[in-house]
Design a protein around this motif. Structure first.
Motif, PDB file in Angstrom:
ATOM      1  N   GLU A   6       0.857  -1.189   0.000  1.00  0.00           N
ATOM      2  CA  GLU A   6       0.000   0.000   0.000  1.00  0.00           C
ATOM      3  C   GLU A   6       0.892   1.238   0.000  1.00  0.00           C
ATOM      4  O   GLU A   6       1.854   1.310   0.761  1.00  0.00           O
ATOM      5  CB  GLU A   6      -0.896  -0.003   1.247  1.00  0.00           C
ATOM      6  N   ILE A   8       0.913   5.595   0.048  1.00  0.00           N
ATOM      7  CA  ILE A   8       0.157   6.828   0.273  1.00  0.00           C
ATOM      8  C   ILE A   8       0.205   7.691  -0.987  1.00  0.00           C
ATOM      9  O   ILE A   8       1.270   7.896  -1.572  1.00  0.00           O
ATOM     10  CB  ILE A   8       0.758   7.640   1.436  1.00  0.00           C
ATOM     11  N   THR A  10      -1.126  11.578  -2.395  1.00  0.00           N
ATOM     12  CA  THR A  10      -1.695  12.869  -1.998  1.00  0.00           C
ATOM     13  C   THR A  10      -2.193  13.660  -3.200  1.00  0.00           C
ATOM     14  O   THR A  10      -2.825  14.703  -3.031  1.00  0.00           O
ATOM     15  CB  THR A  10      -0.661  13.731  -1.243  1.00  0.00           C
ATOM     16  N   GLU A  27      -3.515   4.533  -0.176  1.00  0.00           N
ATOM     17  CA  GLU A  27      -4.178   5.267   0.887  1.00  0.00           C
ATOM     18  C   GLU A  27      -4.132   6.727   0.476  1.00  0.00           C
ATOM     19  O   GLU A  27      -3.053   7.308   0.332  1.00  0.00           O
ATOM     20  CB  GLU A  27      -3.503   5.099   2.250  1.00  0.00           C
ATOM     21  N   VAL A  29      -4.647  10.602   1.082  1.00  0.00           N
ATOM     22  CA  VAL A  29      -4.680  11.561   2.196  1.00  0.00           C
ATOM     23  C   VAL A  29      -4.341  12.945   1.677  1.00  0.00           C
ATOM     24  O   VAL A  29      -3.756  13.095   0.608  1.00  0.00           O
ATOM     25  CB  VAL A  29      -3.665  11.194   3.318  1.00  0.00           C
ATOM     26  N   MET A  32       0.000  15.463   4.505  1.00  0.00           N
ATOM     27  CA  MET A  32       1.006  14.466   4.920  1.00  0.00           C
ATOM     28  C   MET A  32       1.794  14.941   6.134  1.00  0.00           C
ATOM     29  O   MET A  32       2.130  14.154   7.013  1.00  0.00           O
ATOM     30  CB  MET A  32       2.006  14.194   3.785  1.00  0.00           C
ATOM     31  N   GLY A  36      -1.705  12.966   7.800  1.00  0.00           N
ATOM     32  CA  GLY A  36      -2.789  12.568   6.920  1.00  0.00           C
ATOM     33  C   GLY A  36      -4.145  13.027   7.417  1.00  0.00           C
ATOM     34  O   GLY A  36      -4.551  12.730   8.535  1.00  0.00           O
ATOM     35  N   HIS A 122      -6.419   3.188  11.574  1.00  0.00           N
ATOM     36  CA  HIS A 122      -5.102   3.788  11.332  1.00  0.00           C
ATOM     37  C   HIS A 122      -4.251   3.883  12.602  1.00  0.00           C
ATOM     38  O   HIS A 122      -4.551   3.256  13.615  1.00  0.00           O
ATOM     39  CB  HIS A 122      -5.241   5.126  10.600  1.00  0.00           C
ATOM     40  N   HIS A 201       3.019  -0.679   4.282  1.00  0.00           N
ATOM     41  CA  HIS A 201       2.470   0.632   3.953  1.00  0.00           C
ATOM     42  C   HIS A 201       3.636   1.622   3.844  1.00  0.00           C
ATOM     43  O   HIS A 201       4.415   1.749   4.783  1.00  0.00           O
ATOM     44  CB  HIS A 201       1.512   1.009   5.097  1.00  0.00           C
ATOM     45  N   GLY A 203       5.023   5.571   2.857  1.00  0.00           N
ATOM     46  CA  GLY A 203       4.761   6.989   2.615  1.00  0.00           C
ATOM     47  C   GLY A 203       6.031   7.639   2.114  1.00  0.00           C
ATOM     48  O   GLY A 203       6.380   7.550   0.939  1.00  0.00           O
TER      49      GLY A 203
END
Length: 230
Positions: A6, A8, A10, A27, A29, A32, A36, A122, A201, A203
């Motif tokens: 997964e 992130i 934006t 995901e 969002v 950041m 998020g 989360h 996950h 980011g």
């Protein structure tokens, strides 16, 4: 089975790059830098239209805390219903009470509003007083299919033993432990083999210069994908 990746997103560009480079799920969002926050309706609709992979949308009205009042809940439930209407795959939510426990009543209300959407709890989880007990609470909610956790540490790389225990605790349930916060391309292979996680996950770890506010770096996503597939 390959480990789920997964990433992130934006922006729509982030979403496209991550999907093309091999992410399994997004995901979505905004904010950041604040960990998020709920993205705009326009962004959600545009990203759902732009990619073929599942899009999970964070519903978090502010970054003050994970303890919400009645007005916060009114906002969150509206946003959850709005996300449902966009055709997104799921919502990413989390709520605690003042005692540092999962807010079961608030979670139940959000699940009800989600009306069958996938639900990820989360990293409010990481601020709970007792992670094992909190996971037990989440395992009691059939709708909660993922819990995003760094094992209670600022970086999940410093919580491998805790993550391994949580993975064992969730084994055989409907809920997948989604490990995130602080993962890097270099560390991922060893981390996965030591913790036995089924889902990770990313980011900042797959962004240009590992900067959370920078765009997704497709090469990094592709590298992580290759390492997970190996």
């Amino acid at each position: 089975m390959a480990v789920l990746l997964e990433v992130i997103a934006t922006t729509v560009a982030d979403a496209r790059l991550a999907a093309q480079a091999g992410a399994d799920r997004l995901e979505l969002v905004t904010g950041m830098g604040e960990g998020g926050l709920t993205p705009s309706l326009g962004l959600i609709e545009a990203v759902v239209a732009a990619v073929e992979i599942p899009v999970n949308v964070i519903v978090r009205p502010h970054s003050r805390s994970f303890v919400y009042d009645a007005d916060d809940y009114a906002v969150m439930l509206r946003d959850v219903r709005a996300v449902k209407a966009t055709g997104a795959n799921g919502v990413v939510i989390g709520m605690l009470n003042a005692a540092g426990e999962i807010d079961r009543e608030g979670l139940a209300r959000a699940i009800d509003a989600a009306d069958g959407l996938a639900v990820t709890f989360h990293r409010a989880f990481d601020e709970a007083r007792d992670l094992r007990q909190s996971l037990d609470v989440l395992l009691g909610f059939e709708a909660v299919t993922n819990v995003l956790t760094s094992g209670g540490q600022p970086s999940v790389l410093h919580a491998e033993a805790t993550v391994r225990e949580l993975v064992q605790q969730a084994a055989g349930s409907q809920c997948t432990v989604l490990a995130g916060a602080g993962l890097t391309v270099d560390a991922i292979a060893g981390f996965v083999s030591r913790t036995q996680v089924d889902a990770v996950h990313f980011g900042s770890g797959v962004r240009v210069n590992s900067n959370g506010l920078a765009p997704v770096d497709a090469d990094k996503v592709a590298k992580v994908r290759a390492l997970l597939d190996a």
